[in-house]
Design an enzyme around this catalytic site. Structure first.
Site, short mmCIF file in Angstrom:
data_model
loop_
_atom_site.label_atom_id
_atom_site.label_comp_id
_atom_site.label_asym_id
_atom_site.label_seq_id
_atom_site.Cartn_x
_atom_site.Cartn_y
_atom_site.Cartn_z
N LYS A 207 81.55 -2.33 38.17
CA LYS A 207 82.67 -2.92 37.60
C LYS A 207 83.24 -1.76 36.84
O LYS A 207 84.43 -1.02 37.62
CB LYS A 207 82.35 -3.17 36.14
CG LYS A 207 83.97 -3.52 35.08
CD LYS A 207 83.06 -4.25 34.15
CE LYS A 207 83.92 -4.35 33.62
NZ LYS A 207 82.97 -5.40 31.97
N GLU A 213 72.21 4.77 39.37
CA GLU A 213 71.93 3.68 40.88
C GLU A 213 72.89 3.61 41.84
O GLU A 213 72.66 3.55 43.41
CB GLU A 213 70.97 1.91 40.05
CG GLU A 213 69.95 1.96 38.99
CD GLU A 213 70.74 2.38 37.48
OE1 GLU A 213 71.98 3.14 37.72
OE2 GLU A 213 69.16 2.62 36.65
N GLY A 268 79.56 -7.44 32.93
CA GLY A 268 78.42 -7.64 34.00
C GLY A 268 77.94 -8.59 34.40
O GLY A 268 78.22 -9.41 35.80
N ARG A 269 77.05 -8.97 33.34
CA ARG A 269 75.94 -10.32 33.70
C ARG A 269 76.29 -11.52 33.77
O ARG A 269 76.55 -13.18 33.99
CB ARG A 269 75.06 -10.26 32.50
CG ARG A 269 75.61 -10.32 30.40
CD ARG A 269 74.99 -10.37 29.51
NE ARG A 269 75.64 -9.87 28.66
CZ ARG A 269 75.93 -8.71 28.58
NH1 ARG A 269 76.52 -7.87 29.07
NH2 ARG A 269 76.44 -8.98 27.07
N GLU A 354 70.76 -9.46 28.18
CA GLU A 354 71.41 -8.38 27.19
C GLU A 354 72.33 -9.16 26.32
O GLU A 354 72.87 -8.26 25.92
CB GLU A 354 71.86 -7.72 28.67
CG GLU A 354 72.94 -6.74 28.48
CD GLU A 354 72.99 -6.50 29.88
OE1 GLU A 354 72.40 -5.45 30.52
OE2 GLU A 354 74.06 -6.35 30.85
N HIS A 385 48.91 -22.36 38.80
CA HIS A 385 48.37 -21.45 38.90
C HIS A 385 47.62 -20.05 38.42
O HIS A 385 46.96 -19.16 39.23
CB HIS A 385 48.01 -21.35 40.68
CG HIS A 385 48.00 -22.65 41.18
ND1 HIS A 385 46.98 -23.85 41.39
CD2 HIS A 385 48.90 -24.16 41.68
CE1 HIS A 385 46.94 -24.90 41.79
NE2 HIS A 385 48.62 -24.62 41.78
N LYS A 513 70.87 5.16 29.73
CA LYS A 513 71.41 6.28 30.46
C LYS A 513 71.32 7.15 30.00
O LYS A 513 71.66 8.03 30.63
CB LYS A 513 73.15 4.89 31.31
CG LYS A 513 72.59 3.98 31.51
CD LYS A 513 74.20 3.76 31.67
CE LYS A 513 74.58 1.98 32.30
NZ LYS A 513 75.72 1.37 32.65
O1 LIG Z 1 79.10 -2.59 37.53
P1 LIG Z 1 78.74 -1.79 36.76
O2 LIG Z 1 79.61 -0.67 35.94
O3 LIG Z 1 77.54 -0.75 38.03
O4 LIG Z 1 77.43 -1.40 35.70
C1 LIG Z 1 76.36 -2.98 36.01
C2 LIG Z 1 75.37 -2.67 34.49
O5 LIG Z 1 75.90 -1.76 34.20
C3 LIG Z 1 75.12 -1.87 32.55
O6 LIG Z 1 73.09 -1.84 33.11
C4 LIG Z 1 74.91 -3.62 32.06
O7 LIG Z 1 74.11 -2.93 31.20
C5 LIG Z 1 75.54 -4.01 33.01
O8 LIG Z 1 75.67 -5.13 32.14
C6 LIG Z 1 75.89 -4.04 34.18
O9 LIG Z 1 76.50 -4.99 35.30
#
Ligand SMILES: O=P(O)(O)OC[C@H]1O[C@H](O)[C@H](O)[C@@H](O)[C@@H]1O
Length: 548
Positions: A207, A213, A268-269, A354, A385, A513
């Site tokens: 986003k 990462e 995001g989630r 989250e 198990h 972060k």
């Molecule tokens: O889609 P991006 O901007 O790379 O974000 C990736 C992720 O970053 C963070 O960890 C947020 O807490 C997530 O909700 C999000 O989905």
């Protein structure tokens, strides 16, 4: 809203908890032959059996009252009308709009018809997916694409990965979809080893286009492409992006027409329904992606219009509050009896933890209650198990959601009947348990001596009275998978609303972060670390020594 503890119904529930302390679930069934029938509700292809809960008619009535008193009706209206319910970021929360565009024409938010934007993006996805599947899209040496690698993390990874896996039986032939998320180089290295740069397309899902990462992995993918015959001008033939930061994606090398938009009103989630779901659409085709959206929309409509007494997200959400706040349950388990859904608990874990892992009310005051529980789980029967021991005999109360299809995509031998039998027997055993007398009798029947019976029987006692929900559907299809995930999204919202917190920001993740960057700078420089705690100093030293 202030603290829920101030609500009249909260006080009533506190008192009611005492009344219920000595009530066993089995006695509720004995007292009401219609209990199973009464406490079953349906929506969007799912049937929820919530009879095996520590809840009487009064409990359920009070929980509904709590939801109303907490303002859930207004909150639902607010979400569906595009009000800025994400107050700390001053944003609307409109994942519901992402799946409404087939059923509705207009949803005006801040002067913009968001459904028109959603529809245009879906059309853009249709074209892209069709070009890939028809072989019209060619790599830089003229070969068709055989593999798509989705690079993203968090919400830009888990949802699409889990859904693509859940819909394995619907996968189209021709293109294999892979996912890379971790900054650990082993993740991307392992994937790249299997791939041919001439026939691989990367979709960078971020986003913000600013996540460490994802950018590191995107750069590693581009380096791999460039050092294996690719050139910068051909990057656009092998890279597409989903992002709200078009400039950064263009700077990376993507062609504008291959950048899919994201909006600030999708967290995001909650984003798998947007173009973040592109890997899903590539894997299963747009027809199935639309069916997924439609299933979620059916659940949205159920949530928006159904009285709370029969409303699945409300029932599940309020029962969760009952256990978390009035029975001190610290965790909640999700156990799908479906191999393809095995990773679903991880997605719901992110979604819920989250969203509701918060300690401040909407007005900024600290909360006076527990909020989001630890969500965990895994596929049945495997867990039986392993961790089910604790569910049955441990000291902690763990409410469980069992999730199962009535028919399997792979009906071989007796597998599905055995799988289903195990699912039912677990919820039954959790509720019924085993008394000391039953344990003794079992041992006597097996020929144990009286001394052995006395010594061993207590270890075999299972207290029972442990609550669970069972969610059933005919079959896992794109529509039922969509509805299931939407159900959990709304359940999370119900709980967040009752606790009076903002389920839609995630400032806690942001801190990690920032601190990560600071430590990184220390690992790669000769900075003075003496102001840091001694443990962190020693760990930095160990890393630097290993590099020298
Ligand atoms: O889609 P991006 O901007 O790379 O974000 C990736 C992720 O970053 C963070 O960890 C947020 O807490 C997530 O909700 C999000 O989905």
């Amino acid at each position: 809203m202030g603290s829920p503890t101030k609500l009249t119904t909260w006080q009533k529930l506190t008192e009611h908890k005492q009344e219920m302390a000595s009530v066993n679930m089995t006695s509720l069934f004995d007292a009401d032959p219609k209990r199973a029938e009464k406490y079953t509700a349906q929506a969007a292809g799912w049937t929820l059996d919530y009879a095996k809960n520590r809840a009487s008619e009064k409990t359920l009535a009070l929980l509904t009252e709590l939801a109303k008193e907490a303002g859930l009706e207004t909150a639902i209206k607010g979400m569906f009308s595009g009000a800025h319910i994400n107050n700390t970021e001053d944003r609307s929360v409109l994942h519901i709009a992402l799946r409404a565009s087939q059923a509705q024409d207009t949803l005006m938010v801040d002067g913009v018809n968001v459904l028109a934007e959603v529809r245009a993006t879906l059309k853009q996805m249709e074209t892209f997916v069709a070009q890939l599947h028809s072989g019209e899209w060619k790599g830089h040496t003229g070969k068709t694409i055989t593999d798509v690698v989705s690079i993203g993390i968090g919400g830009s990874y888990l949802g699409p990965k889990v859904v693509a896996e859940a819909l394995t039986p619907y996968k189209k032939d021709g293109i294999k979809v892979h996912f890379v998320a971790n900054i650990d180089g082993s993740d991307i290295t392992g994937k790249l080893k299997q791939l041919n740069p001439e026939t691989t397309l990367f979709v960078i899902s971020s986003k913000t286009f600013g996540t460490l990462e994802t950018l590191s992995n995107a750069n590693a993918a581009r380096d791999w492409f460039l050092s294996n015959g690719g050139s910068q001008e051909n990057v656009s033939k092998h890279f597409a992006a989903v992002s709200s930061n078009v400039k950064k994606a263009v700077d990376f090398g993507m062609a504008k027409e291959n950048i899919f938009p994201m909006w600030d009103w999708v967290g995001g989630r909650y984003s798998l329904w947007s173009a973040i779901g592109l890997p899903v659409a590539i894997a299963v085709g747009m027809d199935n992606f639309y069916a997924l959206l439609d299933g979620a929309h059916q659940m949205d409509e159920h949530f928006r219009t159904t009285p709370f007494e029969e409303n699945l997200p409300v029932i599940m959400g309020t029962l969760g509050v009952w256990y978390i706040n009035f029975h001190n349950a610290q965790t909640h388990a999700l156990i799908p009896y479906d191999h393809y859904l095995r990773a679903m608990p991880a997605h719901i874990q992110q979604l819920d933890m989250e969203s509701n892992g918060k300690a401040n009310l909407l007005n900024g005051d600290g909360v006076a209650t527990d909020t989001g529980p630890i969500i965990w789980g895994g596929a049945g029967t495997n867990g039986q198990h392993a961790y089910h021991q604790l569910l049955h005999q441990g000291t902690r109360l763990v409410p469980v959601d069992f999730i199962a299809p009535l028919a399997s995509h792979n009906p071989i031998g007796e597998h599905h009947t055995q799988l289903f039998a195990n699912c039912l027997s677990q919820s039954q055993a959790l509720m019924v348990g085993k008394s000391l007398e039953q344990a003794k009798q079992e041992l006597r029947d097996a020929g144990a001596t009286p001394e052995q019976v006395d010594a061993i029987a207590p270890h075999k006692v299972i207290k029972g009275n442990r609550p669970s929900n069972t969610l059933l559907t005919d079959k896992m299809t794109p529509a039922t998978v969509g509805a299931l995930i939407a159900l959990y999204e709304h359940r999370t919202f119900v709980q967040g609303t009752i606790w009076g917190i903002n389920s839609f920001d995630q400032w806690g993740v942001e801190l990690g972060k920032v601190l990560g960057t600071d430590i990184y700078n220390r690992l790669v420089s000769d900075s003075d670390n003496s102001a840091l705690d001694a443990s962190t100093q020693a760990l930095i030293k160990a890393f630097k020594k290993a590099q020298s």
